[in-house]
Motif scaffolding. Structure first.
Motif, PDB file in Angstrom:
ATOM      1  N   ARG A   1    -117.825-161.665-107.602  1.00 53.27           N
ATOM      2  CA  ARG A   1    -118.808-161.344-106.509  1.00 53.27           C
ATOM      3  C   ARG A   1    -118.379-160.646-105.353  1.00 53.27           C
ATOM      4  NH1 ARG A   1    -120.748-167.638-106.249  1.00 53.27           N
ATOM      5  NH2 ARG A   1    -121.881-168.030-108.115  1.00 53.27           N
ATOM      6  N   PRO A   2    -119.315-160.008-104.976  1.00 49.39           N
ATOM      7  CA  PRO A   2    -119.059-159.228-103.619  1.00 49.39           C
ATOM      8  C   PRO A   2    -118.601-159.992-102.602  1.00 49.39           C
ATOM      9  CG  PRO A   2    -120.891-158.030-104.872  1.00 49.39           C
ATOM     10  CD  PRO A   2    -120.735-159.462-105.551  1.00 49.39           C
ATOM     11  N   ILE A   3    -117.364-159.738-101.969  1.00 52.02           N
ATOM     12  CA  ILE A   3    -117.184-160.706-100.781  1.00 52.02           C
ATOM     13  C   ILE A   3    -118.212-160.122 -99.477  1.00 52.02           C
ATOM     14  CG2 ILE A   3    -115.391-161.228 -99.345  1.00 52.02           C
ATOM     15  CD1 ILE A   3    -113.448-161.060-101.642  1.00 52.02           C
ATOM     16  N   LYS A   4    -118.577-161.287 -98.973  1.00 51.59           N
ATOM     17  CA  LYS A   4    -119.519-161.093 -97.838  1.00 51.59           C
ATOM     18  C   LYS A   4    -118.670-161.415 -96.523  1.00 51.59           C
ATOM     19  CE  LYS A   4    -124.004-161.782-100.064  1.00 51.59           C
ATOM     20  NZ  LYS A   4    -125.535-162.629-100.016  1.00 51.59           N
ATOM     21  N   LEU A   5    -118.057-160.520 -95.861  1.00 51.76           N
ATOM     22  CA  LEU A   5    -117.133-160.760 -94.826  1.00 51.76           C
ATOM     23  C   LEU A   5    -117.933-160.996 -93.460  1.00 51.76           C
ATOM     24  CD1 LEU A   5    -114.535-157.995 -94.935  1.00 51.76           C
ATOM     25  CD2 LEU A   5    -114.354-160.141 -95.782  1.00 51.76           C
ATOM     26  N   VAL A   6    -117.633-161.689 -92.544  1.00 55.90           N
ATOM     27  CA  VAL A   6    -118.341-162.212 -91.603  1.00 55.90           C
ATOM     28  C   VAL A   6    -117.350-161.727 -90.392  1.00 55.90           C
ATOM     29  CG1 VAL A   6    -119.207-164.006 -89.783  1.00 55.90           C
ATOM     30  CG2 VAL A   6    -119.431-164.143 -92.193  1.00 55.90           C
ATOM     31  N   ALA A   7    -117.317-160.262 -90.358  1.00 57.14           N
ATOM     32  CA  ALA A   7    -116.021-159.551 -89.214  1.00 57.14           C
ATOM     33  C   ALA A   7    -116.648-159.829 -88.014  1.00 57.14           C
ATOM     34  CB  ALA A   7    -115.925-158.371 -90.092  1.00 57.14           C
ATOM     35  N   VAL A   8    -115.436-160.220 -87.197  1.00 62.68           N
ATOM     36  CA  VAL A   8    -115.764-160.248 -85.762  1.00 62.68           C
ATOM     37  C   VAL A   8    -114.304-159.875 -85.305  1.00 62.68           C
ATOM     38  CG1 VAL A   8    -117.381-162.265 -85.726  1.00 62.68           C
ATOM     39  CG2 VAL A   8    -114.916-162.895 -86.006  1.00 62.68           C
ATOM     40  N   PRO A   9    -114.304-159.384 -84.212  1.00 68.60           N
ATOM     41  CA  PRO A   9    -113.167-158.950 -83.180  1.00 68.60           C
ATOM     42  C   PRO A   9    -112.057-160.182 -83.435  1.00 68.60           C
ATOM     43  CG  PRO A   9    -114.791-158.318 -81.890  1.00 68.60           C
ATOM     44  CD  PRO A   9    -115.232-159.242 -83.120  1.00 68.60           C
ATOM     45  N   LEU A  10    -110.799-159.917 -83.880  1.00 64.64           N
ATOM     46  CA  LEU A  10    -109.798-161.213 -84.350  1.00 64.64           C
ATOM     47  C   LEU A  10    -108.699-160.814 -83.678  1.00 64.64           C
ATOM     48  CD1 LEU A  10    -110.563-163.714 -85.821  1.00 64.64           C
ATOM     49  CD2 LEU A  10    -109.687-162.594 -87.826  1.00 64.64           C
ATOM     50  N   ALA A  11    -108.050-161.982 -83.090  1.00 61.05           N
ATOM     51  CA  ALA A  11    -106.542-161.713 -82.726  1.00 61.05           C
ATOM     52  C   ALA A  11    -105.599-162.317 -83.835  1.00 61.05           C
ATOM     53  CB  ALA A  11    -106.189-162.566 -81.321  1.00 61.05           C
ATOM     54  N   VAL A  12    -105.002-161.638 -84.701  1.00 62.53           N
ATOM     55  CA  VAL A  12    -104.304-161.759 -85.715  1.00 62.53           C
ATOM     56  C   VAL A  12    -103.260-162.872 -85.371  1.00 62.53           C
ATOM     57  CG1 VAL A  12    -102.654-161.355 -87.666  1.00 62.53           C
ATOM     58  CG2 VAL A  12    -104.576-159.849 -87.215  1.00 62.53           C
ATOM     59  N   ASN A  13    -102.586-163.040 -84.333  1.00 62.68           N
ATOM     60  CA  ASN A  13    -101.561-163.735 -83.920  1.00 62.68           C
ATOM     61  C   ASN A  13    -102.105-165.188 -83.717  1.00 62.68           C
ATOM     62  OD1 ASN A  13     -99.574-161.903 -83.869  1.00 62.68           O
ATOM     63  ND2 ASN A  13     -99.249-161.718 -81.772  1.00 62.68           N
ATOM     64  N   SER A  14    -103.160-165.392 -83.346  1.00 59.23           N
ATOM     65  CA  SER A  14    -104.098-166.692 -82.941  1.00 59.23           C
ATOM     66  C   SER A  14    -104.128-167.266 -84.453  1.00 59.23           C
ATOM     67  CB  SER A  14    -105.309-166.325 -82.254  1.00 59.23           C
ATOM     68  OG  SER A  14    -105.922-167.677 -82.285  1.00 59.23           O
ATOM     69  N   VAL A  15    -104.703-166.433 -85.573  1.00 63.45           N
ATOM     70  CA  VAL A  15    -104.840-166.993 -86.760  1.00 63.45           C
ATOM     71  C   VAL A  15    -103.667-167.390 -87.527  1.00 63.45           C
ATOM     72  CG1 VAL A  15    -105.960-166.533 -89.428  1.00 63.45           C
ATOM     73  CG2 VAL A  15    -106.932-165.399 -87.070  1.00 63.45           C
ATOM     74  N   ILE A  16    -102.405-166.661 -87.212  1.00 65.67           N
ATOM     75  CA  ILE A  16    -101.134-167.029 -87.730  1.00 65.67           C
ATOM     76  C   ILE A  16    -100.594-168.239 -87.375  1.00 65.67           C
ATOM     77  CG2 ILE A  16     -98.815-166.165 -88.225  1.00 65.67           C
ATOM     78  CD1 ILE A  16    -100.420-164.332 -89.717  1.00 65.67           C
ATOM     79  N   LYS A  17    -100.810-168.561 -85.937  1.00 67.29           N
ATOM     80  CA  LYS A  17    -100.454-169.785 -85.212  1.00 67.29           C
ATOM     81  C   LYS A  17    -101.175-170.869 -85.614  1.00 67.29           C
ATOM     82  CE  LYS A  17     -98.878-167.451 -81.121  1.00 67.29           C
ATOM     83  NZ  LYS A  17     -99.112-167.240 -79.631  1.00 67.29           N
ATOM     84  N   ASP A  18    -102.366-170.872 -86.184  1.00 66.43           N
ATOM     85  CA  ASP A  18    -103.123-171.963 -86.594  1.00 66.43           C
ATOM     86  C   ASP A  18    -102.970-172.210 -87.983  1.00 66.43           C
ATOM     87  OD1 ASP A  18    -104.683-172.051 -84.337  1.00 66.43           O
ATOM     88  OD2 ASP A  18    -106.586-170.763 -84.999  1.00 66.43           O
ATOM     89  N   VAL A  19    -102.549-171.215 -88.861  1.00 65.05           N
ATOM     90  CA  VAL A  19    -101.953-171.426 -90.133  1.00 65.05           C
ATOM     91  C   VAL A  19    -100.736-171.939 -90.211  1.00 65.05           C
ATOM     92  CG1 VAL A  19    -101.524-170.221 -92.624  1.00 65.05           C
ATOM     93  CG2 VAL A  19    -103.425-169.369 -91.287  1.00 65.05           C
ATOM     94  N   ALA A  20     -99.724-171.446 -89.421  1.00 67.58           N
ATOM     95  CA  ALA A  20     -98.458-172.137 -89.398  1.00 67.58           C
ATOM     96  C   ALA A  20     -98.381-173.648 -88.909  1.00 67.58           C
ATOM     97  CB  ALA A  20     -97.711-171.311 -88.364  1.00 67.58           C
TER      98      ALA A  20
END
Length: 415
Positions: free
Chosen positions: A247-266
């Motif tokens: 299926r086509p992926i529908k992105l909900v794209a917003v300005p994002l701080a990658v480091n913040s996402v990485i820390k949450d995943v960690a």
């Protein structure tokens, strides 16, 4: 350029350089006749020879194709700068006292050159993958006989860096594989999902009836129902992965701080990794700019790669995983690096293909789905691995570009 054309060009440009040993013998014979030559004649001859040799040697060094020329035993007669450069530090300064393969530090390439020359075989466009820093470099090697005066006098080895062409080939193969997945996955989902849902409903009804019957205390019955329920969930997960892949992926794209996402995943995976004796380290660049991305989808990608690293390290064995971010050429680079057993060059070219897996219970869809999500973000994934030393996945995502003002602000009037 095909091997034959390359070698023909080399022979045209390096005719006298190829005959270096023959010319040395000629000089020796000429020196024996110095009593019949004046000093000026001898000097003029040597200067002419040196000038011609320098021109031809310069032409050889100007070639973008790496060239190594050997005599019959395999000792090096001459080589150019491109040969040293293409081997990325794996070809040492060669002299004429050892066979060429002893100067090649990559074991696989060295063995290949040894066998080919020793067995008097030819080889055309043989591809090898070597690691240079954190990147995989693909080299194309060809070995052809050096023929002088209708006699085989040695071998010509040519080396070309075909990394970009190989990457393009791998990328096209991934795109084709994802396209071929569409019809099959849709068909599988249609044929399995509805019957599977019905089975799940009836299993739940059966569990309720058993709970109210005399079999409620039978542990074997409970265990059997749990196995059935777990297998239904596993099949359902497989179908969901199929649907995600097609299926086509529908992105909900917003300005994002990658480091913040990485820390949450960690934080999310740290306890599980600790229980398996795996150390998780963060090397985050605090100066990287924002990207435009779908946080949920990117979390899915990062978790997938961390899970793969965890499984590669294996249970009962301590290991480490590094999550790294940095900024390079208008892209944020996210690296997931482990010290597991690594991936062979043959496997690297297939790991993003649907259904390809080395795991016993793997579906071969996790990495293709991750690749599709990153491509939807207009990014890319590169893999670097050295068997026995681990794997590094590098994800590149474009940063948000600030709009530039083309005209000065309008102040409402004229001066």
């Amino acid at each position: 350029m095909k091997c034959v054309h390359v070698c023909e060009s080399i022979l045209r440009f390096t005719g006298y350089a190829v005959k270096e040993k023959i010319l040395r013998d000629f000089i020796k014979r000429a020196l024996k006749k110095t009593d019949k030559m004046t000093f000026l004649q001898l000097k003029e001859f040597l200067l002419s020879f040196e000038e011609e040799y320098e021109i031809l040697a310069g032409a050889l060094d100007s070639l973008s194709t790496g060239v190594i020329i050997c005599d019959v035993p395999g000792t090096v007669i001459v080589y150019n700068k491109a040969a040293v450069h293409h081997f990325a530090g794996r070809f040492s300064e060669a002299s004429s006292d050892k066979p060429v393969w002893e100067y090649i530090k990559n074991e696989e390439i060295s063995e290949f050159v040894n066998k080919t020359i020793t067995n008097e075989n030819n080889a055309s466009d043989r591809i090898f993958c070597i690691t240079a820093g954190n990147m995989s470099v693909y080299l194309s090697l060809s070995i052809m006989p050096l023929v002088l005066e209708k006699k085989i006098s040695g071998n010509i080895i040519t080396i070309q860096n075909v990394t970009e062409a190989k990457k393009e080939e791998i990328k096209n193969r991934r795109v084709e594989s994802l396209a071929s997945l569409t019809n099959l996955a849709a068909s599988v989902a249609h044929e399995i999902k509805n019957p599977l849902a019905s089975i799940s409903i009836y299993v739940q009804l059966l569990q309720k009836k058993i709970s109210a019957s005399d079999l409620s205390g039978d542990e074997n019955v409970k265990k059997s129902l749990k196995v059935i329920s777990d297998e239904i969930d596993r099949l359902n997960k497989t179908i969901v992965n199929f649907l995600t892949a097609v299926r086509p992926i529908k992105l909900v794209a917003v300005p994002l701080a990658v480091n913040s996402v990485i820390k949450d995943v960690a934080d999310f995976v740290s306890e599980e990794l600790k229980s398996k004796k795996i150390t998780l380290s963060l090397e985050l660049d605090d100066t990287i700019p924002m990207i435009s991305g779908d946080e949920e989808k990117l979390r899915q990608v990062f978790l997938n790669f961390i899970k793969n690293s965890q499984e590669a390290i294996g249970d009962g064995r301590s290991g480490s995983i590094i999550l790294r971010t940095k900024f390079k050429e208008d892209s944020v680079i996210i690296q997931i690096q482990d010290d597991g057993p690594g991936i062979s060059p043959e496997e690297i070219s297939h790991i993003f293909e649907p259904y390809y897996t080395t795991k016993i219970d793997g579906t071969g869809l996790g990495l293709p789905v991750a690749y599709k999500i990153i491509k939807e973000h207009r990014g890319d994934i590169q893999v670097c691995s050295l068997q026995g030393e681990g794997v590094c996945f590098s994800i590149a995502l474009p940063v948000i570009r600030e709009a530039k003002k083309l005209l000065p602000e309008f102040n409402g009037g004229f001066a």
